[in-house]
Write an enzyme that holds these catalytic residues in place. Structure first.
Site, PDB file in Angstrom:
ATOM      1  N   GLN A  47      -6.988   3.076 -14.553  1.00 51.82           N
ATOM      2  CA  GLN A  47      -6.277   3.560 -15.811  1.00 51.82           C
ATOM      3  C   GLN A  47      -5.389   4.802 -15.486  1.00 51.82           C
ATOM      4  OE1 GLN A  47      -6.497   1.864 -18.517  1.00 51.82           O
ATOM      5  NE2 GLN A  47      -5.559   3.278 -20.040  1.00 51.82           N
ATOM      6  N   PHE A  88     -23.365 -20.624  -4.464  1.00 57.87           N
ATOM      7  CA  PHE A  88     -23.092 -19.266  -4.256  1.00 57.87           C
ATOM      8  C   PHE A  88     -23.787 -18.703  -3.035  1.00 57.87           C
ATOM      9  CE2 PHE A  88     -22.557 -19.815  -8.928  1.00 57.87           C
ATOM     10  CZ  PHE A  88     -20.846 -19.753  -8.905  1.00 57.87           C
ATOM     11  N   ILE A  89     -23.806 -19.460  -1.763  1.00 59.04           N
ATOM     12  CA  ILE A  89     -24.506 -18.949  -0.636  1.00 59.04           C
ATOM     13  C   ILE A  89     -23.325 -18.077   0.042  1.00 59.04           C
ATOM     14  CG2 ILE A  89     -25.712 -19.684   1.389  1.00 59.04           C
ATOM     15  CD1 ILE A  89     -26.938 -20.266  -1.548  1.00 59.04           C
ATOM     16  N   GLY A 128       0.323   1.450 -14.552  1.00 62.41           N
ATOM     17  CA  GLY A 128       0.866   0.399 -13.909  1.00 62.41           C
ATOM     18  C   GLY A 128       0.804   0.104 -12.536  1.00 62.41           C
ATOM     19  N   HIS A 151      -4.098   5.289 -12.725  1.00 67.57           N
ATOM     20  CA  HIS A 151      -2.958   5.051 -11.798  1.00 67.57           C
ATOM     21  C   HIS A 151      -1.859   4.265 -12.669  1.00 67.57           C
ATOM     22  CE1 HIS A 151      -5.196   6.029  -8.274  1.00 67.57           C
ATOM     23  NE2 HIS A 151      -4.103   5.947  -7.600  1.00 67.57           N
ATOM     24  N   GLU A 163     -27.472 -10.943  -6.181  1.00 65.21           N
ATOM     25  CA  GLU A 163     -28.857  -9.906  -5.912  1.00 65.21           C
ATOM     26  C   GLU A 163     -29.535  -9.674  -7.090  1.00 65.21           C
ATOM     27  OE1 GLU A 163     -29.673 -10.312  -2.858  1.00 65.21           O
ATOM     28  OE2 GLU A 163     -27.822 -10.826  -1.831  1.00 65.21           O
TER      29      GLU A 163
END
Length: 384
Positions: free
Chosen positions: A331, A159-160, A335, A333, A358
């Site tokens: 929510q 995960f760098i 669909g 907006h 982090e």
């Protein structure tokens, strides 16, 4: 107690906002098309052109010392600028900066790594996380063994951020018998990277070190002092994570308000329904709270005070806030928010990362609680 910005600070904020609106936001449709087609979000040449334009306006090395050609605007303005850049999802940052721990290098290391990174000629990545050592950084298993005037590194990092693009890495390995040590390792010394697919557009990588030989002069800082450097790297910019999230949340809330005023249901706009009004109100309250917690942490850094506790509070609060706001915006907006015609679902995926990298939410809570229990932080004292 004065919460206002100076005339110069307001001018900087407004100039950055104008730059984001005129130069960066118009690229959003192209970024969405590229990402959906599996292409890089934005062409590197476009980024270089944007940075060149920004540099002419003085936005180069926002928090870089003037002796290295930076603007040295300080932590508070850096946070405010991050809020403005966060108003767009286009992956962009002003150039002219480098990892803070590179300033701890020798004169030779600064010439080989720091200055070229500031000038955009080199790209770095920070590698401490491992498959079995994420938040528990003291449990790293990557090893460095001395062999004459060199160190031989073996291990894996995961995960760098920037690991696939970097040409050198600041990698942390246990150098027996001294302890965790930071090494500056060029890609051509032999380490390999492999992209890790994620639910968002963040593109981390796994790094593999197999008998990678590194000269003694590539030790950054001191033997056995790597953990201190790692904490400096992690702690230095922790308050910048919620800063950018604040800009994203404000932009999305504005989109939700605009949509609510035109979307009709049951004969009236949905902005007239209390349920929608409460989502808008709660989002505004949470954004403002996150903003001041973040600026307070930045202020402590600018005053040379210990900002670790304040930064953990800001990071935890900002990450949770951003996820709550984007969920409400989607929510509102309905669909359409769930489709890829709008960038809301992209932000939804992107902002979820804030609660993990982090320092996870759980780590921030652990840090905050530990500081209070052990007396490192006290309740009810303003300005301390």
């Amino acid at each position: 107690m004065d919460f206002s910005l100076s005339t110069e600070e307001r001018q900087i904020r407004d100039t950055v906002r104008s730059f984001v609106e005129k130069e960066i936001m118009p690229l959003e449709p192209e970024v969405l098309r590229n990402e959906r087609a599996g292409r890089p979000a934005i062409d590197p040449d476009v980024v270089r052109d944007l940075r060149a334009k920004a540099r002419k306006s003085g936005f180069w090395g926002i928090n870089t010392p003037e002796e290295y050609g930076g603007a040295a605007l300080g932590p508070i303005m850096s946070a405010i600028i991050a809020m403005e850049i966060g108003r767009t999802f286009v992956p962009f940052s002003f150039g002219g900066s480098a990892d803070n721990i590179l300033y701890a290098g020798t004169d030779e290391q600064k010439q080989r790594y720091l200055i070229p990174t500031i000038e955009g000629e080199r790209r770095s990545c920070f590698a401490i996380t491992e498959p079995g050592a994420g938040s528990d950084a003291r449990n790293i298993r990557t090893r460095a063994t001395r062999d004459g005037g060199e160190w031989v590194i073996n291990g894996e990092k995961t995960f760098i951020t920037g690991g696939s693009e970097a040409d050198f890495v600041m990698v942390f390995a246990v150098a027996e018998p001294y302890g965790a040590t930071c090494f500056l390792v060029d890609r051509d010394m032999g380490w390999k990277s492999e992209p890790i697919p994620t639910m968002g557009e963040w593109g981390p990588a796994a790094l593999v070190f197999q008998d990678v030989r590194v000269p003694e002069e590539n030790i950054l800082g001191e033997l056995g002092k790597g953990f201190d450097l790692a904490m400096q790297w992690i702690g230095q910019g922790r308050y910048m994570i919620p800063a950018r999230a604040i800009g994203s949340a404000e932009r999305m809330l504005g989109m939700a308000i605009d949509y609510a005023k035109i979307r009709k249901s049951m004969g009236q706009t949905i902005s007239e329904y209390q349920a929608i009004q409460w989502m808008i109100a709660d989002s505004q309250v949470e954004i403002e709270a996150a903003k001041w917690l973040t600026l307070y942490a930045a202020w402590r850094v600018s005053e040379g005070m210990d900002a670790r506790h304040a930064s953990s509070i800001a990071k935890l609060n900002g990450a949770v806030m951003a996820n709550q706001v984007v969920d409400r915006v989607l929510q509102i907006h309905g669909g359409m928010g769930y489709t890829k015609e709008l960038p809301i679902e992209r932000w939804y995926r992107e902002l979820r990362l804030l609660r993990i990298f982090e320092g996870t939410d759980e780590i921030q809570r652990r840090t905050i609680a530990r500081n209070l229990i052990k007396g490192h932080a006290r309740l009810g004292l303003i300005g301390e």
